[in-house]
Design an enzyme around this catalytic site. Structure first.
Site, PDB file in Angstrom:
ATOM      1  N   LYS A  22      15.501   7.499 -27.167  1.00 16.03           N
ATOM      2  CA  LYS A  22      15.945   7.387 -25.599  1.00 16.03           C
ATOM      3  C   LYS A  22      15.304   8.455 -24.879  1.00 16.03           C
ATOM      4  CE  LYS A  22      19.900   9.075 -23.199  1.00 16.03           C
ATOM      5  NZ  LYS A  22      19.195  10.270 -22.543  1.00 16.03           N
ATOM      6  N   ASN A  23      15.034   9.449 -25.221  1.00  9.97           N
ATOM      7  CA  ASN A  23      14.539  10.606 -24.528  1.00  9.97           C
ATOM      8  C   ASN A  23      13.040  10.796 -24.601  1.00  9.97           C
ATOM      9  OD1 ASN A  23      17.040  11.163 -23.668  1.00  9.97           O
ATOM     10  ND2 ASN A  23      17.260  13.153 -24.980  1.00  9.97           N
ATOM     11  N   VAL A  33      21.995  25.696 -24.143  1.00 14.30           N
ATOM     12  CA  VAL A  33      21.315  24.998 -23.115  1.00 14.30           C
ATOM     13  C   VAL A  33      21.810  24.517 -21.928  1.00 14.30           C
ATOM     14  CG1 VAL A  33      19.766  22.997 -23.165  1.00 14.30           C
ATOM     15  CG2 VAL A  33      19.749  24.461 -25.415  1.00 14.30           C
ATOM     16  N   ARG A  63      24.466   3.709 -23.226  1.00 12.77           N
ATOM     17  CA  ARG A  63      23.101   4.208 -22.513  1.00 12.77           C
ATOM     18  C   ARG A  63      22.047   4.749 -23.548  1.00 12.77           C
ATOM     19  NH1 ARG A  63      23.629   9.253 -19.051  1.00 12.77           N
ATOM     20  NH2 ARG A  63      21.283   9.026 -19.683  1.00 12.77           N
ATOM     21  N   ARG A  78      22.925  20.294 -13.559  1.00 17.23           N
ATOM     22  CA  ARG A  78      21.939  19.519 -13.982  1.00 17.23           C
ATOM     23  C   ARG A  78      21.036  19.510 -12.718  1.00 17.23           C
ATOM     24  NH1 ARG A  78      22.882  15.526 -18.002  1.00 17.23           N
ATOM     25  NH2 ARG A  78      20.460  15.686 -18.403  1.00 17.23           N
ATOM     26  N   ASP A 105      21.840  18.276 -28.340  1.00 21.05           N
ATOM     27  CA  ASP A 105      22.431  16.884 -28.275  1.00 21.05           C
ATOM     28  C   ASP A 105      22.844  16.672 -29.723  1.00 21.05           C
ATOM     29  OD1 ASP A 105      19.550  15.855 -26.494  1.00 21.05           O
ATOM     30  OD2 ASP A 105      21.546  16.340 -25.795  1.00 21.05           O
ATOM     31  N   ARG A 123      18.661  10.263 -14.991  1.00 20.02           N
ATOM     32  CA  ARG A 123      17.987  11.279 -14.455  1.00 20.02           C
ATOM     33  C   ARG A 123      16.620  11.094 -14.050  1.00 20.02           C
ATOM     34  NH1 ARG A 123      19.723  16.045 -13.651  1.00 20.02           N
ATOM     35  NH2 ARG A 123      17.963  17.194 -14.425  1.00 20.02           N
ATOM     36  N   CYS A 128      24.587  12.762 -17.596  1.00 22.80           N
ATOM     37  CA  CYS A 128      25.601  13.059 -18.065  1.00 22.80           C
ATOM     38  C   CYS A 128      26.182  14.363 -17.325  1.00 22.80           C
ATOM     39  CB  CYS A 128      25.586  13.335 -19.768  1.00 22.80           C
ATOM     40  SG  CYS A 128      25.082  12.084 -20.542  1.00 22.80           S
TER      41      CYS A 128
HETATM   42  C1  EPZ Z   1      16.558  16.318 -21.410  1.00 24.90           C
HETATM   43  O1  EPZ Z   1      17.239  16.396 -20.397  1.00 24.90           O
HETATM   44  C2  EPZ Z   1      17.199  15.351 -22.354  1.00 24.90           C
HETATM   45  N1  EPZ Z   1      17.584  14.239 -21.323  1.00 24.90           N
HETATM   46  C3  EPZ Z   1      18.635  15.714 -22.601  1.00 24.90           C
HETATM   47  O2  EPZ Z   1      19.230  14.866 -23.296  1.00 24.90           O
HETATM   48  C4  EPZ Z   1      18.488  17.068 -23.449  1.00 24.90           C
HETATM   49  O3  EPZ Z   1      19.805  17.754 -23.832  1.00 24.90           O
HETATM   50  C5  EPZ Z   1      17.664  17.999 -22.684  1.00 24.90           C
HETATM   51  O4  EPZ Z   1      16.534  17.517 -22.207  1.00 24.90           O
HETATM   52  C6  EPZ Z   1      17.215  19.470 -23.661  1.00 24.90           C
HETATM   53  O5  EPZ Z   1      16.539  18.925 -24.786  1.00 24.90           O
HETATM   54  C7  EPZ Z   1      16.507  13.408 -21.420  1.00 24.90           C
HETATM   55  O6  EPZ Z   1      15.384  13.526 -21.949  1.00 24.90           O
HETATM   56  C8  EPZ Z   1      16.640  12.086 -20.430  1.00 24.90           C
HETATM   57  P1  EPZ Z   1      16.380  20.343 -19.350  1.00 24.90           P
HETATM   58  P2  EPZ Z   1      16.747  17.475 -19.092  1.00 24.90           P
HETATM   59  O7  EPZ Z   1      15.670  20.025 -18.068  1.00 24.90           O
HETATM   60  O8  EPZ Z   1      15.246  17.221 -19.094  1.00 24.90           O
HETATM   61  C9  EPZ Z   1      18.440  23.729 -16.847  1.00 24.90           C
HETATM   62  C10 EPZ Z   1      21.113  13.189 -23.983  1.00 24.90           C
HETATM   63  O9  EPZ Z   1      22.336  13.420 -24.128  1.00 24.90           O
HETATM   64  N2  EPZ Z   1      17.568  22.998 -15.616  1.00 24.90           N
HETATM   65  O10 EPZ Z   1      15.628  20.719 -20.617  1.00 24.90           O
HETATM   66  O11 EPZ Z   1      17.498  17.262 -17.760  1.00 24.90           O
HETATM   67  C11 EPZ Z   1      19.405  22.558 -17.021  1.00 24.90           C
HETATM   68  O12 EPZ Z   1      20.440  22.747 -15.977  1.00 24.90           O
HETATM   69  C12 EPZ Z   1      20.584  14.147 -22.989  1.00 24.90           C
HETATM   70  O13 EPZ Z   1      20.175  12.621 -24.522  1.00 24.90           O
HETATM   71  C13 EPZ Z   1      17.359  23.860 -14.201  1.00 24.90           C
HETATM   72  O14 EPZ Z   1      17.994  24.830 -14.276  1.00 24.90           O
HETATM   73  O15 EPZ Z   1      16.965  18.942 -19.828  1.00 24.90           O
HETATM   74  C14 EPZ Z   1      19.950  23.097 -18.496  1.00 24.90           C
HETATM   75  O16 EPZ Z   1      20.680  24.246 -18.412  1.00 24.90           O
HETATM   76  C15 EPZ Z   1      21.574  15.185 -22.431  1.00 24.90           C
HETATM   77  N3  EPZ Z   1      16.603  23.436 -13.190  1.00 24.90           N
HETATM   78  C16 EPZ Z   1      18.478  23.478 -18.933  1.00 24.90           C
HETATM   79  O17 EPZ Z   1      17.537  23.661 -17.980  1.00 24.90           O
HETATM   80  C17 EPZ Z   1      15.824  22.350 -13.373  1.00 24.90           C
HETATM   81  O18 EPZ Z   1      15.014  21.918 -12.697  1.00 24.90           O
HETATM   82  C18 EPZ Z   1      17.850  22.382 -19.868  1.00 24.90           C
HETATM   83  O19 EPZ Z   1      17.416  21.362 -19.174  1.00 24.90           O
HETATM   84  C19 EPZ Z   1      15.984  21.537 -14.827  1.00 24.90           C
HETATM   85  C20 EPZ Z   1      16.756  22.029 -15.809  1.00 24.90           C
END
Ligand code: EPZ
Length: 443
Positions: free
Chosen positions: A23-24, A333, A419, A126, A311, A97, A121
Protein backbone atom coordinates in the site's frame (compact mmCIF):
# COMPACT_ATOMS: atom_id res chain seq x y z
CA UNK A 1 -18.82 -2.40 1.10
CA UNK A 2 -18.93 -3.98 4.56
CA UNK A 3 -19.35 -1.44 7.37
CA UNK A 4 -20.17 -3.45 10.51
CA UNK A 5 -19.31 -7.00 11.54
CA UNK A 6 -20.51 -9.07 14.49
CA UNK A 7 -17.49 -11.17 15.43
CA UNK A 8 -17.67 -14.35 17.50
CA UNK A 9 -14.22 -14.36 19.13
CA UNK A 10 -12.13 -17.09 20.74
CA UNK A 11 -11.31 -19.00 17.55
CA UNK A 12 -7.59 -19.29 16.57
CA UNK A 13 -6.89 -18.03 13.03
CA UNK A 14 -5.42 -20.87 10.98
CA UNK A 15 -4.60 -21.10 7.30
CA UNK A 16 -2.94 -19.15 4.51
CA UNK A 17 -3.23 -15.60 3.15
CA UNK A 18 -1.38 -13.91 0.27
CA UNK A 19 0.03 -10.38 0.40
CA UNK A 20 0.46 -8.42 -2.82
CA UNK A 21 1.85 -4.98 -3.70
CA UNK A 22 2.61 -2.68 -0.76
CA UNK A 23 0.00 0.00 0.00
CA UNK A 24 2.86 2.41 0.77
CA UNK A 25 4.56 1.90 -2.59
CA UNK A 26 1.86 1.27 -5.22
CA UNK A 27 0.21 4.74 -5.12
CA UNK A 28 3.64 6.41 -5.40
CA UNK A 29 4.57 4.16 -8.32
CA UNK A 30 1.34 5.25 -10.03
CA UNK A 31 2.27 8.91 -9.51
CA UNK A 32 5.78 8.26 -10.88
CA UNK A 33 4.19 7.19 -14.20
CA UNK A 34 3.35 10.90 -14.72
CA UNK A 35 7.07 11.56 -15.16
CA UNK A 36 7.36 9.20 -18.13
CA UNK A 37 6.92 10.19 -21.79
CA UNK A 38 5.55 6.70 -22.55
CA UNK A 39 3.03 4.44 -20.74
CA UNK A 40 3.98 2.40 -17.66
CA UNK A 41 2.82 -1.00 -16.41
CA UNK A 42 2.51 -1.73 -12.68
CA UNK A 43 2.01 -5.32 -11.49
CA UNK A 44 0.91 -6.91 -8.19
CA UNK A 45 -1.51 -4.03 -7.54
CA UNK A 46 -3.81 -4.68 -4.54
CA UNK A 47 -7.54 -3.87 -4.62
CA UNK A 48 -7.46 -1.21 -1.91
CA UNK A 49 -9.08 2.21 -1.61
CA UNK A 50 -5.80 4.14 -1.82
CA UNK A 51 -5.28 2.75 -5.34
CA UNK A 52 -8.79 3.88 -6.33
CA UNK A 53 -8.19 7.39 -4.91
CA UNK A 54 -4.97 7.78 -6.94
CA UNK A 55 -6.57 6.27 -10.06
CA UNK A 56 -9.31 8.92 -9.84
CA UNK A 57 -6.79 11.73 -9.23
CA UNK A 58 -4.58 10.68 -12.16
CA UNK A 59 -7.59 10.29 -14.46
CA UNK A 60 -8.63 13.83 -13.47
CA UNK A 61 -5.27 14.99 -14.78
CA UNK A 62 -5.72 13.28 -18.14
CA UNK A 63 -3.75 10.13 -17.37
CA UNK A 64 -5.40 7.02 -18.83
CA UNK A 65 -5.38 4.25 -16.20
CA UNK A 66 -6.51 0.84 -17.47
CA UNK A 67 -6.73 -2.29 -15.34
CA UNK A 68 -6.20 -5.77 -16.77
CA UNK A 69 -9.34 -7.73 -15.77
CA UNK A 70 -7.65 -11.02 -14.91
CA UNK A 71 -4.47 -9.80 -13.14
CA UNK A 72 -5.41 -6.34 -11.89
CA UNK A 73 -2.19 -5.01 -13.45
CA UNK A 74 -2.39 -1.31 -14.28
CA UNK A 75 -1.35 0.44 -17.46
CA UNK A 76 -0.83 4.17 -16.95
CA UNK A 77 -0.58 6.41 -20.02
CA UNK A 78 0.45 9.99 -19.15
CA UNK A 79 0.73 11.34 -22.69
CA UNK A 80 -2.39 13.51 -22.37
CA UNK A 81 -1.66 14.87 -18.89
CA UNK A 82 -3.43 18.19 -18.26
CA UNK A 83 -4.45 20.46 -15.44
CA UNK A 84 -7.55 19.53 -13.46
CA UNK A 85 -10.22 21.66 -11.83
CA UNK A 86 -9.36 22.32 -8.16
CA UNK A 87 -12.89 21.47 -7.06
CA UNK A 88 -12.64 18.09 -8.80
CA UNK A 89 -9.30 17.36 -7.14
CA UNK A 90 -10.77 18.21 -3.77
CA UNK A 91 -13.69 15.86 -4.35
CA UNK A 92 -11.39 12.99 -5.26
CA UNK A 93 -8.62 13.41 -2.71
CA UNK A 94 -10.56 11.29 -0.20
CA UNK A 95 -8.82 10.49 3.04
CA UNK A 96 -5.46 9.94 1.39
CA UNK A 97 -2.21 11.88 1.70
CA UNK A 98 -1.11 10.99 -1.81
CA UNK A 99 -2.16 14.28 -3.50
CA UNK A 100 0.94 15.96 -2.00
CA UNK A 101 3.16 13.57 -3.99
CA UNK A 102 1.59 14.59 -7.29
CA UNK A 103 3.20 18.05 -7.03
CA UNK A 104 6.68 17.38 -8.42
CA UNK A 105 5.48 15.21 -11.33
CA UNK A 106 2.64 17.64 -12.19
CA UNK A 107 4.96 20.65 -12.08
CA UNK A 108 7.21 18.81 -14.57
CA UNK A 109 4.30 17.56 -16.70
CA UNK A 110 2.00 20.61 -16.83
CA UNK A 111 3.70 23.39 -14.85
CA UNK A 112 1.20 23.53 -12.01
CA UNK A 113 -0.26 21.50 -9.11
CA UNK A 114 -3.03 21.95 -6.55
CA UNK A 115 -3.30 20.17 -3.20
CA UNK A 116 -6.58 20.21 -1.25
CA UNK A 117 -6.42 19.90 2.53
CA UNK A 118 -5.04 16.38 3.01
CA UNK A 119 -6.59 13.36 4.73
CA UNK A 120 -4.88 10.25 6.08
CA UNK A 121 -5.14 8.53 9.46
CA UNK A 122 -5.59 10.75 12.50
CA UNK A 123 -2.38 9.63 14.22
CA UNK A 124 -0.79 13.00 14.67
CA UNK A 125 -0.72 16.41 13.12
CA UNK A 126 0.51 15.01 9.72
CA UNK A 127 2.16 18.32 8.61
CA UNK A 128 3.53 18.84 5.11
CA UNK A 129 6.10 21.51 5.97
CA UNK A 130 9.01 19.34 4.77
CA UNK A 131 7.24 18.83 1.41
CA UNK A 132 6.60 22.56 0.85
CA UNK A 133 10.17 23.40 1.94
CA UNK A 134 11.78 21.02 -0.58
CA UNK A 135 9.44 22.04 -3.43
CA UNK A 136 10.39 25.70 -2.88
CA UNK A 137 14.07 24.66 -2.91
CA UNK A 138 13.46 23.10 -6.35
CA UNK A 139 12.09 26.47 -7.54
CA UNK A 140 8.33 25.96 -7.14
CA UNK A 141 6.15 28.94 -6.15
CA UNK A 142 3.70 27.94 -3.41
CA UNK A 143 0.45 29.92 -2.89
CA UNK A 144 -1.87 29.10 0.00
CA UNK A 145 -5.50 29.40 -1.13
CA UNK A 146 -8.59 29.07 1.10
CA UNK A 147 -9.33 25.68 -0.52
CA UNK A 148 -5.79 24.31 -0.48
CA UNK A 149 -2.31 24.98 -1.90
CA UNK A 150 -1.52 25.89 -5.52
CA UNK A 151 1.96 25.51 -6.99
CA UNK A 152 3.58 26.72 -10.19
CA UNK A 153 7.10 26.56 -11.59
CA UNK A 154 7.40 29.54 -13.97
CA UNK A 155 11.14 29.06 -14.39
CA UNK A 156 11.05 25.25 -14.33
CA UNK A 157 12.53 23.11 -11.54
CA UNK A 158 16.26 22.95 -10.74
CA UNK A 159 18.34 20.63 -8.57
CA UNK A 160 18.86 21.52 -4.90
CA UNK A 161 20.91 20.65 -1.82
CA UNK A 162 18.34 19.40 0.68
CA UNK A 163 18.66 18.51 4.35
CA UNK A 164 15.62 16.80 5.89
CA UNK A 165 15.22 17.49 9.62
CA UNK A 166 13.74 13.96 10.00
CA UNK A 167 13.96 10.94 7.64
CA UNK A 168 10.41 11.47 6.40
CA UNK A 169 9.18 8.82 3.94
CA UNK A 170 6.84 11.22 2.15
CA UNK A 171 9.35 14.05 1.94
CA UNK A 172 11.99 11.67 0.58
CA UNK A 173 9.51 10.52 -2.08
CA UNK A 174 8.73 14.16 -2.86
CA UNK A 175 12.43 14.82 -3.51
CA UNK A 176 12.84 11.69 -5.65
CA UNK A 177 9.74 12.45 -7.75
CA UNK A 178 10.83 16.07 -8.28
CA UNK A 179 14.62 15.81 -8.64
CA UNK A 180 14.73 13.10 -11.32
CA UNK A 181 13.68 15.51 -14.08
CA UNK A 182 14.91 18.77 -12.52
CA UNK A 183 17.72 20.74 -14.19
CA UNK A 184 21.06 19.73 -12.62
CA UNK A 185 21.95 17.66 -9.57
CA UNK A 186 20.25 17.20 -6.21
CA UNK A 187 21.82 16.06 -2.97
CA UNK A 188 19.41 14.83 -0.31
CA UNK A 189 20.69 14.40 3.26
CA UNK A 190 18.64 12.81 6.04
CA UNK A 191 16.72 10.59 3.59
CA UNK A 192 14.34 7.79 4.53
CA UNK A 193 15.55 4.37 3.31
CA UNK A 194 12.45 2.18 3.79
CA UNK A 195 12.08 -0.80 1.39
CA UNK A 196 9.21 1.07 -0.28
CA UNK A 197 11.59 3.99 -0.95
CA UNK A 198 14.16 1.63 -2.48
CA UNK A 199 11.44 0.10 -4.66
CA UNK A 200 10.44 3.58 -5.88
CA UNK A 201 14.12 4.28 -6.69
CA UNK A 202 14.21 1.00 -8.65
CA UNK A 203 11.16 2.16 -10.62
CA UNK A 204 12.73 5.56 -11.35
CA UNK A 205 15.96 3.88 -12.43
CA UNK A 206 13.94 1.75 -14.89
CA UNK A 207 12.56 5.03 -16.27
CA UNK A 208 16.05 6.37 -16.90
CA UNK A 209 16.74 8.28 -13.68
CA UNK A 210 20.26 8.40 -12.25
CA UNK A 211 19.98 7.97 -8.46
CA UNK A 212 22.83 7.00 -6.13
CA UNK A 213 22.02 5.87 -2.58
CA UNK A 214 25.03 6.45 -0.37
CA UNK A 215 25.63 5.48 3.24
CA UNK A 216 24.30 7.59 6.15
CA UNK A 217 21.02 8.55 4.46
CA UNK A 218 22.54 10.59 1.61
CA UNK A 219 20.97 10.25 -1.88
CA UNK A 220 22.33 11.89 -5.05
CA UNK A 221 20.06 12.46 -8.05
CA UNK A 222 21.32 13.65 -11.46
CA UNK A 223 18.44 15.38 -13.25
CA UNK A 224 17.66 14.08 -16.76
CA UNK A 225 15.49 15.84 -19.37
CA UNK A 226 13.25 12.89 -20.15
CA UNK A 227 12.12 9.62 -18.59
CA UNK A 228 10.39 6.66 -20.23
CA UNK A 229 7.62 4.52 -18.78
CA UNK A 230 8.41 1.52 -16.55
CA UNK A 231 7.31 -2.09 -16.16
CA UNK A 232 7.47 -3.07 -12.50
CA UNK A 233 6.15 -5.59 -9.99
CA UNK A 234 5.51 -3.84 -6.67
CA UNK A 235 7.24 -5.25 -3.57
CA UNK A 236 4.96 -7.14 -1.16
CA UNK A 237 3.22 -5.39 1.72
CA UNK A 238 5.37 -5.96 4.82
CA UNK A 239 2.84 -4.12 7.01
CA UNK A 240 -0.01 -6.45 6.05
CA UNK A 241 2.32 -9.45 6.49
CA UNK A 242 3.24 -8.37 10.03
CA UNK A 243 -0.41 -7.63 10.82
CA UNK A 244 -1.28 -11.28 10.07
CA UNK A 245 1.73 -12.40 12.12
CA UNK A 246 0.44 -10.51 15.15
CA UNK A 247 -3.06 -11.87 14.50
CA UNK A 248 -1.68 -15.43 14.67
CA UNK A 249 0.04 -14.67 17.99
CA UNK A 250 -2.95 -12.86 19.53
CA UNK A 251 -5.49 -15.58 18.62
CA UNK A 252 -3.23 -18.57 19.38
CA UNK A 253 -3.25 -19.42 15.69
CA UNK A 254 -1.01 -20.38 12.76
CA UNK A 255 -0.93 -18.33 9.54
CA UNK A 256 1.22 -18.80 6.43
CA UNK A 257 1.64 -15.42 4.73
CA UNK A 258 2.46 -16.17 1.08
CA UNK A 259 4.61 -13.43 -0.46
CA UNK A 260 6.01 -12.13 2.85
CA UNK A 261 9.65 -11.14 2.33
CA UNK A 262 12.11 -11.74 5.19
CA UNK A 263 14.55 -9.00 4.11
CA UNK A 264 11.90 -6.29 4.58
CA UNK A 265 10.76 -7.55 8.00
CA UNK A 266 13.95 -8.37 9.95
CA UNK A 267 13.14 -6.12 12.94
CA UNK A 268 9.60 -7.52 13.14
CA UNK A 269 10.79 -11.13 12.95
CA UNK A 270 13.29 -10.60 15.79
CA UNK A 271 10.55 -9.09 17.97
CA UNK A 272 8.08 -11.85 17.03
CA UNK A 273 10.65 -14.46 18.09
CA UNK A 274 11.52 -12.65 21.36
CA UNK A 275 7.84 -12.65 22.34
CA UNK A 276 7.93 -16.43 21.87
CA UNK A 277 6.21 -16.73 18.49
CA UNK A 278 7.13 -19.53 16.08
CA UNK A 279 8.49 -18.78 12.58
CA UNK A 280 9.09 -20.82 9.43
CA UNK A 281 10.81 -18.54 6.92
CA UNK A 282 10.67 -19.89 3.34
CA UNK A 283 11.23 -18.57 -0.21
CA UNK A 284 7.45 -18.53 -0.81
CA UNK A 285 6.49 -16.72 2.38
CA UNK A 286 6.58 -16.84 6.19
CA UNK A 287 4.61 -19.02 8.61
CA UNK A 288 3.74 -17.21 11.87
CA UNK A 289 2.38 -19.38 14.70
CA UNK A 290 1.71 -19.48 18.44
CA UNK A 291 3.66 -22.53 19.72
CA UNK A 292 1.48 -22.83 22.86
CA UNK A 293 2.52 -21.89 26.39
CA UNK A 294 3.31 -18.40 27.60
CA UNK A 295 4.26 -15.33 25.58
CA UNK A 296 7.10 -13.11 26.84
CA UNK A 297 6.59 -9.43 27.57
CA UNK A 298 9.22 -7.07 26.13
CA UNK A 299 10.18 -3.49 25.27
CA UNK A 300 9.61 -2.27 21.69
CA UNK A 301 10.74 1.10 20.32
CA UNK A 302 9.42 2.12 16.89
CA UNK A 303 11.78 3.91 14.54
CA UNK A 304 12.51 4.68 10.90
CA UNK A 305 13.92 1.84 8.78
CA UNK A 306 15.72 -0.45 9.56
CA UNK A 307 14.13 -0.09 13.00
CA UNK A 308 10.80 -1.57 14.16
CA UNK A 309 8.24 0.14 11.91
CA UNK A 310 5.57 2.32 13.47
CA UNK A 311 2.81 0.59 11.41
CA UNK A 312 3.72 -2.75 12.98
CA UNK A 313 3.05 -1.73 16.60
CA UNK A 314 -0.77 -1.52 16.72
CA UNK A 315 -1.52 -5.20 15.91
CA UNK A 316 1.47 -6.26 18.03
CA UNK A 317 0.05 -4.44 21.08
CA UNK A 318 -2.92 -6.83 20.99
CA UNK A 319 -0.53 -9.81 21.18
CA UNK A 320 1.32 -8.11 24.06
CA UNK A 321 -1.92 -7.97 26.08
CA UNK A 322 -1.63 -11.79 26.14
CA UNK A 323 2.07 -11.82 27.13
CA UNK A 324 3.24 -12.59 30.66
CA UNK A 325 4.34 -9.45 32.52
CA UNK A 326 4.81 -5.77 31.65
CA UNK A 327 5.62 -4.70 28.07
CA UNK A 328 6.49 -1.21 26.90
CA UNK A 329 6.01 0.33 23.43
CA UNK A 330 7.75 3.66 22.82
CA UNK A 331 6.29 5.21 19.64
CA UNK A 332 8.89 7.65 18.28
CA UNK A 333 7.56 8.27 14.72
CA UNK A 334 4.03 9.64 15.38
CA UNK A 335 3.00 11.63 18.41
CA UNK A 336 -0.49 10.27 18.77
CA UNK A 337 -0.64 6.65 17.68
CA UNK A 338 -2.11 4.93 20.76
CA UNK A 339 -5.70 6.14 20.41
CA UNK A 340 -6.76 2.59 19.53
CA UNK A 341 -5.76 1.28 23.01
CA UNK A 342 -8.92 2.74 24.64
CA UNK A 343 -11.10 0.10 23.00
CA UNK A 344 -8.66 -2.65 24.02
CA UNK A 345 -8.93 -1.57 27.67
CA UNK A 346 -12.73 -1.75 27.39
CA UNK A 347 -12.24 -5.37 26.29
CA UNK A 348 -10.21 -6.18 29.39
CA UNK A 349 -6.68 -5.15 28.45
CA UNK A 350 -4.52 -3.21 30.89
CA UNK A 351 -2.71 -0.51 28.88
CA UNK A 352 -1.52 2.78 30.36
CA UNK A 353 -0.26 5.66 28.24
CA UNK A 354 2.55 8.02 29.32
CA UNK A 355 4.09 11.29 28.13
CA UNK A 356 7.64 10.18 29.00
CA UNK A 357 9.95 8.53 26.44
CA UNK A 358 9.89 5.02 27.95
CA UNK A 359 12.65 3.66 25.77
CA UNK A 360 16.40 3.74 25.30
CA UNK A 361 16.54 7.12 23.56
CA UNK A 362 14.57 10.35 24.15
CA UNK A 363 12.56 11.13 20.99
CA UNK A 364 11.07 14.30 19.41
CA UNK A 365 7.96 13.99 21.57
CA UNK A 366 9.67 13.83 24.99
CA UNK A 367 8.81 16.67 27.41
CA UNK A 368 5.85 17.61 25.18
CA UNK A 369 2.26 16.81 25.84
CA UNK A 370 2.05 13.58 23.83
CA UNK A 371 1.00 10.22 25.24
CA UNK A 372 3.49 8.31 23.09
CA UNK A 373 4.61 5.50 25.40
CA UNK A 374 2.36 2.56 26.28
CA UNK A 375 2.76 0.17 29.25
CA UNK A 376 0.92 -3.12 28.72
CA UNK A 377 0.39 -5.53 31.64
CA UNK A 378 -0.56 -9.10 30.78
CA UNK A 379 -1.85 -11.61 30.31
CA UNK A 380 -5.39 -10.16 30.43
CA UNK A 381 -8.26 -12.21 28.98
CA UNK A 382 -10.20 -10.09 26.47
CA UNK A 383 -14.01 -10.07 26.29
CA UNK A 384 -16.18 -8.86 23.42
CA UNK A 385 -17.29 -5.20 23.18
CA UNK A 386 -18.88 -2.72 20.78
CA UNK A 387 -16.01 -1.06 18.86
CA UNK A 388 -15.87 1.85 16.42
CA UNK A 389 -12.71 1.69 14.35
CA UNK A 390 -10.56 4.92 14.52
CA UNK A 391 -8.05 4.44 11.70
CA UNK A 392 -6.46 1.90 9.39
CA UNK A 393 -3.86 0.14 11.56
CA UNK A 394 -5.66 0.73 14.84
CA UNK A 395 -8.73 -0.71 13.14
CA UNK A 396 -6.96 -3.90 12.21
CA UNK A 397 -5.81 -4.25 15.81
CA UNK A 398 -9.46 -3.93 16.94
CA UNK A 399 -10.41 -6.73 14.54
CA UNK A 400 -7.65 -8.93 15.97
CA UNK A 401 -8.74 -8.12 19.53
CA UNK A 402 -12.35 -9.01 18.73
CA UNK A 403 -11.18 -12.30 17.17
CA UNK A 404 -8.99 -13.04 20.23
CA UNK A 405 -11.69 -12.10 22.77
CA UNK A 406 -14.15 -14.51 24.39
CA UNK A 407 -17.68 -13.65 23.28
CA UNK A 408 -19.17 -11.42 20.60
CA UNK A 409 -18.05 -7.96 19.45
CA UNK A 410 -19.87 -5.51 17.21
CA UNK A 411 -17.19 -3.77 15.11
CA UNK A 412 -18.23 -0.75 13.00
CA UNK A 413 -16.14 1.42 10.68
CA UNK A 414 -14.74 -1.75 9.08
CA UNK A 415 -14.71 0.05 5.69
CA UNK A 416 -11.68 2.04 6.95
CA UNK A 417 -9.61 -1.15 6.85
CA UNK A 418 -10.30 -1.44 3.14
CA UNK A 419 -7.83 1.41 2.60
CA UNK A 420 -4.86 -0.82 3.28
CA UNK A 421 -5.86 -4.49 3.51
CA UNK A 422 -6.96 -6.12 0.28
CA UNK A 423 -10.00 -8.47 0.54
CA UNK A 424 -9.43 -8.81 4.31
CA UNK A 425 -12.98 -10.10 5.03
CA UNK A 426 -12.46 -12.97 2.58
CA UNK A 427 -9.05 -13.60 4.15
CA UNK A 428 -10.57 -13.71 7.65
CA UNK A 429 -13.15 -16.20 6.38
CA UNK A 430 -10.37 -18.35 4.90
CA UNK A 431 -8.61 -18.34 8.30
CA UNK A 432 -11.65 -19.72 10.09
CA UNK A 433 -12.82 -16.48 11.71
CA UNK A 434 -16.48 -16.59 12.79
CA UNK A 435 -18.47 -13.43 12.02
CA UNK A 436 -21.55 -12.12 10.26
CA UNK A 437 -22.02 -8.95 8.24
CA UNK A 438 -24.37 -6.62 10.11
CA UNK A 439 -24.31 -3.53 7.87
CA UNK A 440 -22.97 -2.39 4.54
CA UNK A 441 -21.84 1.16 3.59
CA UNK A 442 -21.71 2.84 0.17
CA UNK A 443 -18.46 2.34 -1.78
C1 EPZ B 1 4.35 7.08 5.38
O1 EPZ B 1 3.65 8.21 5.87
C2 EPZ B 1 3.35 5.94 5.41
N1 EPZ B 1 2.19 6.28 4.57
C3 EPZ B 1 2.90 5.69 6.85
O2 EPZ B 1 2.01 4.58 6.84
C4 EPZ B 1 4.13 5.33 7.67
O3 EPZ B 1 3.73 5.13 9.01
C5 EPZ B 1 5.13 6.48 7.59
O4 EPZ B 1 5.47 6.74 6.21
C6 EPZ B 1 6.41 6.17 8.35
O5 EPZ B 1 6.99 4.99 7.85
C7 EPZ B 1 2.31 6.17 3.23
O6 EPZ B 1 3.36 5.82 2.69
C8 EPZ B 1 1.09 6.51 2.43
P1 EPZ B 1 6.55 10.47 7.30
P2 EPZ B 1 4.31 9.67 5.73
O7 EPZ B 1 6.60 11.66 6.41
O8 EPZ B 1 5.16 9.73 4.54
C9 EPZ B 1 6.67 14.08 10.33
C10 EPZ B 1 -0.02 3.46 7.17
O9 EPZ B 1 -0.76 3.13 8.10
N2 EPZ B 1 6.57 14.98 9.16
O10 EPZ B 1 7.70 9.51 7.30
O11 EPZ B 1 3.23 10.67 5.90
C11 EPZ B 1 5.36 13.34 10.58
O12 EPZ B 1 4.45 14.16 11.30
C12 EPZ B 1 0.63 4.82 7.18
O13 EPZ B 1 0.23 2.75 6.16
C13 EPZ B 1 6.68 16.34 9.35
O14 EPZ B 1 6.87 16.82 10.48
O15 EPZ B 1 5.22 9.66 7.06
C14 EPZ B 1 5.79 12.14 11.37
O16 EPZ B 1 5.94 12.50 12.73
C15 EPZ B 1 0.46 5.54 8.52
N3 EPZ B 1 6.57 17.16 8.28
C16 EPZ B 1 7.17 11.84 10.79
O17 EPZ B 1 7.60 13.02 10.09
C17 EPZ B 1 6.37 16.69 7.00
O18 EPZ B 1 6.30 17.49 6.06
C18 EPZ B 1 7.16 10.67 9.83
O19 EPZ B 1 6.27 10.99 8.79
C19 EPZ B 1 6.27 15.29 6.83
C20 EPZ B 1 6.37 14.45 7.91
Amino acid sequence: MIGTLRIQGGEPLRGEVTVRGAKNLVPKAMVAALLGSTPSTLRSVPEIKDVKVVTDLLSLHGVTVSKAPETGDLELDPTNAAAALHADIDAHSGDSRIPILLCGPLLHAIGEAFIPDLGGCKIGDRPIDFHLKVLREFGAEVDKLPSGIRMTAPKGLHGAKIDLPYPSVGATEQVLLTATRAEGNTELRGAATEPEIMDLIAILQKMGAIITVQTDRVIHIEGVPELSGYNHRALPDRIEAASWGSAALATGGDIFVRGAQQADMMAYLNTFRKIGGGLDITDEGIRFYHPGGKLNSLIVETNVHPGFMTDWQQPLVVALTQADGVSIVHETVYENRFGFTGALNEMGASIQLHRECLGSVPCRFGQRNFLHSAVISGPTPLHGADINIPDLRGGFSHLIAALAAQGDSLVSGVELINRGYERFVQKLEGLGARFEVVAEVAE
